[in-house]
Every structure is written in C-alpha cells, then in structure tokens.
Design an enzyme around this catalytic site. Structure first.
Site, PDB file in Angstrom:
ATOM      1  N   LYS A  52      25.565   3.521   5.044  1.00  0.00           N
ATOM      2  CA  LYS A  52      24.300   3.882   5.702  1.00  0.00           C
ATOM      3  C   LYS A  52      23.651   2.635   6.287  1.00  0.00           C
ATOM      4  O   LYS A  52      23.113   2.660   7.394  1.00  0.00           O
ATOM      5  CB  LYS A  52      23.368   4.575   4.693  1.00  0.00           C
ATOM      6  N   GLN A  96      19.580   8.305  -2.946  1.00  0.00           N
ATOM      7  CA  GLN A  96      21.007   8.596  -3.067  1.00  0.00           C
ATOM      8  C   GLN A  96      21.279   9.452  -4.316  1.00  0.00           C
ATOM      9  O   GLN A  96      20.858   9.110  -5.411  1.00  0.00           O
ATOM     10  CB  GLN A  96      21.797   7.268  -3.134  1.00  0.00           C
ATOM     11  N   ASP A 119      16.730  13.631   4.769  1.00  0.00           N
ATOM     12  CA  ASP A 119      17.836  14.441   4.239  1.00  0.00           C
ATOM     13  C   ASP A 119      17.557  15.938   4.454  1.00  0.00           C
ATOM     14  O   ASP A 119      18.455  16.762   4.319  1.00  0.00           O
ATOM     15  CB  ASP A 119      17.976  14.195   2.727  1.00  0.00           C
TER      16      ASP A 119
END
Ligand code: NAP
Length: 281
Positions: A52, A96, A119
C-alpha cells in the site's frame, strides 16, 4: 478465451489517480494522505502494508504509518483512530485486518469517520452502497467491476453468481452487480448444488477461499470467471477457480496471482483521492 490482466488495469488506474493528483495539487494544495494502522507483526499484513505504501508513493499520496504492538488494547487503537479522525491532514484511514483477538474489529470499523473510510466498511458506507448512492466503493468488489468494464463485459441482464457472502467481498460484490442490473445469486457454505448454479451463470465471482472450488465441469462455455480467492498452498498462491480445467471453457478468466489482487490496492488509491477531494477541494 481471454486472460484478464489485473496488473495492467491496476497500473492504468494508478496512473489515472497520479495524473489527477498532479493536477489538483499544482496550485500548491497539500497532497492526499492515507493513514495505515497495523497492529501486531503478522507477516502477511506487513506485506500488504508495504504494498500500500509503494502504491501511495507511485500515486503521489502521502502515506502515514502507525504501528501498534500485538498486545495493544482496543481503547488504545480507538484513541489513535479518534486522533486521525480529527486530523485535517489525514484523508483516508485504513486499519489492516485481521486484528489481534483482544480487539473487536466491528468496533474499530464503526469508529472510523465515514468520510475517511477508504475501505468502505463503516455501516454508513455499507448502507449507502446498498441504497445505490455510495460515496466509497469497497476496494476488491470495485476492482472486479473495473476489470469487467475494461474488458467490455456487460453485466446488465446476465446471470451472475457470487460464491461467498462476507461483508468485505461477497455481499458488496452482489450489491455492485445488482446495481449494474445483473441477476444475482449469492452462494455460501450452506448452498445446495453449487454446480447447477454455476452451470447457469454467465459471470461467476468466486470469493470463498476454497482453492479450486470452481472446476471446469461446473462452468458454462463462454462464461466470465473472476477469481477473488487467494489461498497459500505449499508456498504458492491458489485461487478458488481451477484455472487449468476452467480456462478451456471460459470466455474470460482472471489468473491468481495477477488478476483481482492488484486491483484492490489500485481502488484504495482511488478512494483516497475521493476522500481528499471531499476534504480539500
Ligand atoms: P471469508 O470471510 O472467509 O468468507 C468466505 C465465504 O465463502 C463465506 O461466505 C462462506 O460461507 C463461503 N464459503 C465457504 N465455503 C464454501 C463452499 N464450500 N461453498 C460456497 N461458499 C463457501 O472470506 P473473504 O474475506 O470473503 O475472502 C474470500 C477469499 O478472497 C479468500 O481467499 C481471501 O483471501 C480472498 N480475498 C482476496 C482479496 C483480493 O484482493 N484479491 C481481497 C479480499 C479477500 P458462509 O458465510 O456460509 O460461511
């Protein structure tokens, strides 16, 4: 049969994001920023976070990394999220997953400011998606939709089978296919006769984490096979679609790796840019 090249489409999306950022920031505005929070030292999560960061660099997004120990408490993590929520320099927040056992992931998801929820897991964003007015699209399903679009695959009126009903892949995938007027069936572990559902499908999105679950004899000639599954088997990455037996019957097929996987991060970059535009532009 066409093998769908997720790496190429992902590179294209990241270039689009980078170019838009260059234009937006040319007047002296700060760059978009993404805060990535990692709790613990899970090696797979460390790889995802590293990837990322690399994608952020490529796109001109400032990546901010926050590392908490594996024994961090839920309140410690929630406190950090609150800080990031109120920081005007932070556009996107990503925690995460998976999180250590002592932390309830749903409390974490709910704590993130929906306008920074790149997300798209916050209940508000999930609700907006299902109501047909999303602000952020969940990265993996959005990546699948972009692949279909890039390869000119029409969803309208097609029989679409989604195998898996998780909150992060299967359910939002079904919502996005439905929004494009697909006729959507969602299969899960209690589904009876997956084979006949698969044989009737024009488009199959396999997201069940069961390597080789979709075999050639389950597939209609010319079907589009999108493989979200990633399982490590004897050191190699395997998808949910048995590539060798399916490739000869499919019209389009995604490989694993190199299919859906690279799209997820590209769509995260797109969401970070969208969050930035909301906050800064
Ligand atoms: P998950 O939360 O474990 O969900 C798996 C789903 O598959 C569940 O809904 C489960 O049904 C269903 N399932 C399990 N066995 C089945 C069977 N025999 N027949 C039909 N359905 C079955 O997994 P996930 O997070 O959605 O991820 C799915 C896969 O995608 C994993 O391999 C994961 O690594 C991969 N993934 C890839 C990306 C990417 O970027 N490419 C992103 C996310 C996930 P129940 O609900 O009944 O248990």
């Amino acid at each position: 049969m066409t093998v769908i090249d997720g790496k190429a489409v992902s590179a294209k999306v990241k270039t689009e994001v980078a170019e838009e950022i260059k234009v937006l920031c040319s007047g002296g505005k700060r760059a978009p920023s993404l805060a990535v929070v990692l709790v613990g030292d899970d090696p797979a999560s460390q790889v995802y976070v590293r990837n990322k960061k690399k994608a952020c660099e490529l796109c001109g997004i400032t990546s901010l990394e926050y590392l908490l120990g594996g024994d961090a408490s839920e309140s410690e993590l929630l406190e950090l999220i609150n800080r990031l929520n109120s920081d005007p320099e932070v556009d996107g927040i990503l925690v995460q997953m998976p999180l250590p056992r002592q932390i309830d992931a749903s409390n974490v998801t709910k704590a993130i400011d929906p306008s920074k929820d790149v997300d798209a897991f916050h209940p508000e964003n999930v609700g907006k998606l299902f109501l047909g007015a999303p602000e952020f699209l969940p990265c993996t399903p959005a990546g699948v939709m972009r692949l279909l679009k890039e390869y000119g695959i029409e969803v309208c009126g097609k029989n679409c089978l989604v195998v898996g009903r998780s909150n992060i892949v299967g359910k939002p995938m079904a919502a996005l296919l439905l929004a494009e007027n697909g006729t959507v069936t969602v299969a899960h572990s209690k589904t009876k006769d997956l084979k006949s559902l698969a044989q009737n499908a024009d488009i199959i999105v396999a997201a069940c984490g069961r390597p080789g679950m979709i075999a050639g004899d389950m597939v209609k000639p010319g079907a589009v096979l999108i493989d979200v599954g990633i399982t490590r088997v004897d050191g190699a990455l395997k998808g949910d679609v048995d590539f060798d037996s399916c490739a000869e019957k499919a019209g389009f097929i995604t490989p694993v790796p190199g299919g859906v996987g690279p799209m997820t991060i590209a769509m995260l970059m797109k969401n970070t840019l969208a969050a930035y535009k909301k906050h800064v532009c």
